[in-house]
Design a protein around this motif. Structure first.
Motif, PDB file in Angstrom:
ATOM      1  N   ALA A 154       0.830  -1.210   0.000  1.00 51.06           N
ATOM      2  CA  ALA A 154       0.000   0.000   0.000  1.00 51.06           C
ATOM      3  C   ALA A 154       0.863   1.259   0.000  1.00 51.06           C
ATOM      4  CB  ALA A 154      -0.922  -0.012   1.228  1.00 51.06           C
ATOM      5  N   GLY A 155       1.983   1.228   0.735  1.00 51.31           N
ATOM      6  CA  GLY A 155       2.884   2.371   0.721  1.00 51.31           C
ATOM      7  C   GLY A 155       3.498   2.607  -0.645  1.00 51.31           C
ATOM      8  N   VAL A 156       3.887   1.533  -1.342  1.00 52.17           N
ATOM      9  CA  VAL A 156       4.447   1.673  -2.692  1.00 52.17           C
ATOM     10  C   VAL A 156       3.403   2.227  -3.658  1.00 52.17           C
ATOM     11  CG1 VAL A 156       5.389   0.390  -4.648  1.00 52.17           C
ATOM     12  CG2 VAL A 156       6.171  -0.127  -2.336  1.00 52.17           C
ATOM     13  N   ILE A 157       2.151   1.756  -3.539  1.00 53.48           N
ATOM     14  CA  ILE A 157       1.089   2.258  -4.416  1.00 53.48           C
ATOM     15  C   ILE A 157       0.856   3.749  -4.189  1.00 53.48           C
ATOM     16  CG2 ILE A 157      -1.387   2.090  -4.911  1.00 53.48           C
ATOM     17  CD1 ILE A 157      -1.176  -0.895  -4.331  1.00 53.48           C
ATOM     18  N   LEU A 158       0.843   4.171  -2.930  1.00 55.86           N
ATOM     19  CA  LEU A 158       0.671   5.591  -2.633  1.00 55.86           C
ATOM     20  C   LEU A 158       1.840   6.413  -3.163  1.00 55.86           C
ATOM     21  CD1 LEU A 158      -0.756   5.450   0.995  1.00 55.86           C
ATOM     22  CD2 LEU A 158      -1.971   6.018  -1.097  1.00 55.86           C
ATOM     23  N   LEU A 159       3.065   5.866  -3.074  1.00 52.58           N
ATOM     24  CA  LEU A 159       4.229   6.574  -3.602  1.00 52.58           C
ATOM     25  C   LEU A 159       4.138   6.733  -5.115  1.00 52.58           C
ATOM     26  CD1 LEU A 159       7.038   7.808  -3.226  1.00 52.58           C
ATOM     27  CD2 LEU A 159       7.993   5.504  -3.400  1.00 52.58           C
ATOM     28  N   VAL A 160       3.732   5.662  -5.809  1.00 49.09           N
ATOM     29  CA  VAL A 160       3.580   5.737  -7.261  1.00 49.09           C
ATOM     30  C   VAL A 160       2.488   6.737  -7.632  1.00 49.09           C
ATOM     31  CG1 VAL A 160       2.901   4.419  -9.310  1.00 49.09           C
ATOM     32  CG2 VAL A 160       4.451   3.411  -7.633  1.00 49.09           C
ATOM     33  N   ALA A 161       1.387   6.750  -6.874  1.00 53.56           N
ATOM     34  CA  ALA A 161       0.320   7.711  -7.148  1.00 53.56           C
ATOM     35  C   ALA A 161       0.800   9.141  -6.949  1.00 53.56           C
ATOM     36  CB  ALA A 161      -0.871   7.419  -6.248  1.00 53.56           C
ATOM     37  N   MET A 162       1.610   9.383  -5.923  1.00 55.51           N
ATOM     38  CA  MET A 162       2.121  10.722  -5.680  1.00 55.51           C
ATOM     39  C   MET A 162       3.060  11.164  -6.799  1.00 55.51           C
ATOM     40  SD  MET A 162       4.249  12.126  -2.396  1.00 55.51           S
ATOM     41  CE  MET A 162       5.646  11.096  -2.783  1.00 55.51           C
ATOM     42  N   VAL A 163       3.962  10.273  -7.215  1.00 55.40           N
ATOM     43  CA  VAL A 163       4.883  10.605  -8.304  1.00 55.40           C
ATOM     44  C   VAL A 163       4.105  10.839  -9.601  1.00 55.40           C
ATOM     45  CG1 VAL A 163       6.788   9.749  -9.695  1.00 55.40           C
ATOM     46  CG2 VAL A 163       6.801   9.379  -7.238  1.00 55.40           C
ATOM     47  N   GLY A 164       3.091  10.003  -9.853  1.00 52.58           N
ATOM     48  CA  GLY A 164       2.278  10.193 -11.059  1.00 52.58           C
ATOM     49  C   GLY A 164       1.543  11.513 -11.057  1.00 52.58           C
ATOM     50  N   ALA A 165       1.012  11.924  -9.895  1.00 49.63           N
ATOM     51  CA  ALA A 165       0.323  13.213  -9.816  1.00 49.63           C
ATOM     52  C   ALA A 165       1.285  14.369 -10.078  1.00 49.63           C
ATOM     53  CB  ALA A 165      -0.335  13.366  -8.447  1.00 49.63           C
TER      54      ALA A 165
END
Length: 207
Positions: free
Chosen positions: A153-164
């Protein structure tokens, strides 16, 4: 007795605040009602002994998510007349979705009253730790039994932040104000850097 009164008070305020979130005409007022709903939900969590969840509701949802919603709504130039026109235009679709959700709720309540699913007997592995707070018990279960899911879940949130950040980044023309040139900064010579001067009174600065 006081616990029962507090429960009904917090529950009534949560329901009333949730209704006002969708009934308020001003989006800013809707966010403020949402914050009130979060606070009362935190009160319900305290009554059940889950003080850690209550703290998360106040710190994360009220202190970060709801405040972010409030800033975004206040910074947007919203045309309320156009928004009301869109509400009237999409009203039939909203009624249809509401009817579908109501049917699902009725079906779910009927299925629950008919008999719950037998999912097996609890193994007791996730039982609360004796002589420990619910925060310690939750942390033990989270980092022992669900460590991989927590890290994922932490990796998914990190990827979402970088994508944004990538999606909202705008490439400015060279030389524009606020545009950094990393290679130029690295090649900078010491004599080209800004030097702090502390001249005396009336002496001035030599350019």
């Amino acid at each position: 007795m006081i616990q029962t009164l507090a429960f009904y008070l917090f529950a009534a305020l949560v329901i009333a605040s949730a209704v006002m979130v969708i009934m308020a005409r001003n989006p800013v007022h809707s966010v403020l009602w949402l914050i009130l709903a979060f606070f009362n939900a935190a009160g319900l969590m305290v009554l059940t002994g889950a003080e850690f969840i209550a703290a998360l509701l106040v710190i994360v949802y009220v202190g970060a998510v709801a405040v972010l919603f409030l800033f975004v709504v206040m910074m947007l130039d919203i045309d309320f007349s156009e928004m009301r026109a869109g509400f009237v235009k999409n009203f039939p679709l909203g009624i249809l979705i509401a009817l579908v959700l109501a049917a699902e709720l009725i079906f779910g309540i009927g299925a629950y009253q008919a008999g719950r699913l037998d999912l097996g007997v609890a193994s007791g592995a996730a039982a609360p730790i004796l002589d420990a707070s619910n925060t310690a018990s939750l942390g033990a279960v989270l980092y022992r039994d669900y460590l991989f899911l927590f890290e994922a879940a932490g990796v998914i949130l990190l990827v979402a932040m970088v994508g944004a950040i990538v999606l909202t980044h705008r490439q400015r023309p060279d030389g524009a104000r606020g545009q950094q040139n990393i290679s130029k900064q690295v090649r900078r010579k010491p004599d080209e850097a800004t030097v702090m001067k502390q001249p005396g009174v009336g002496e001035g600065v030599e350019l």
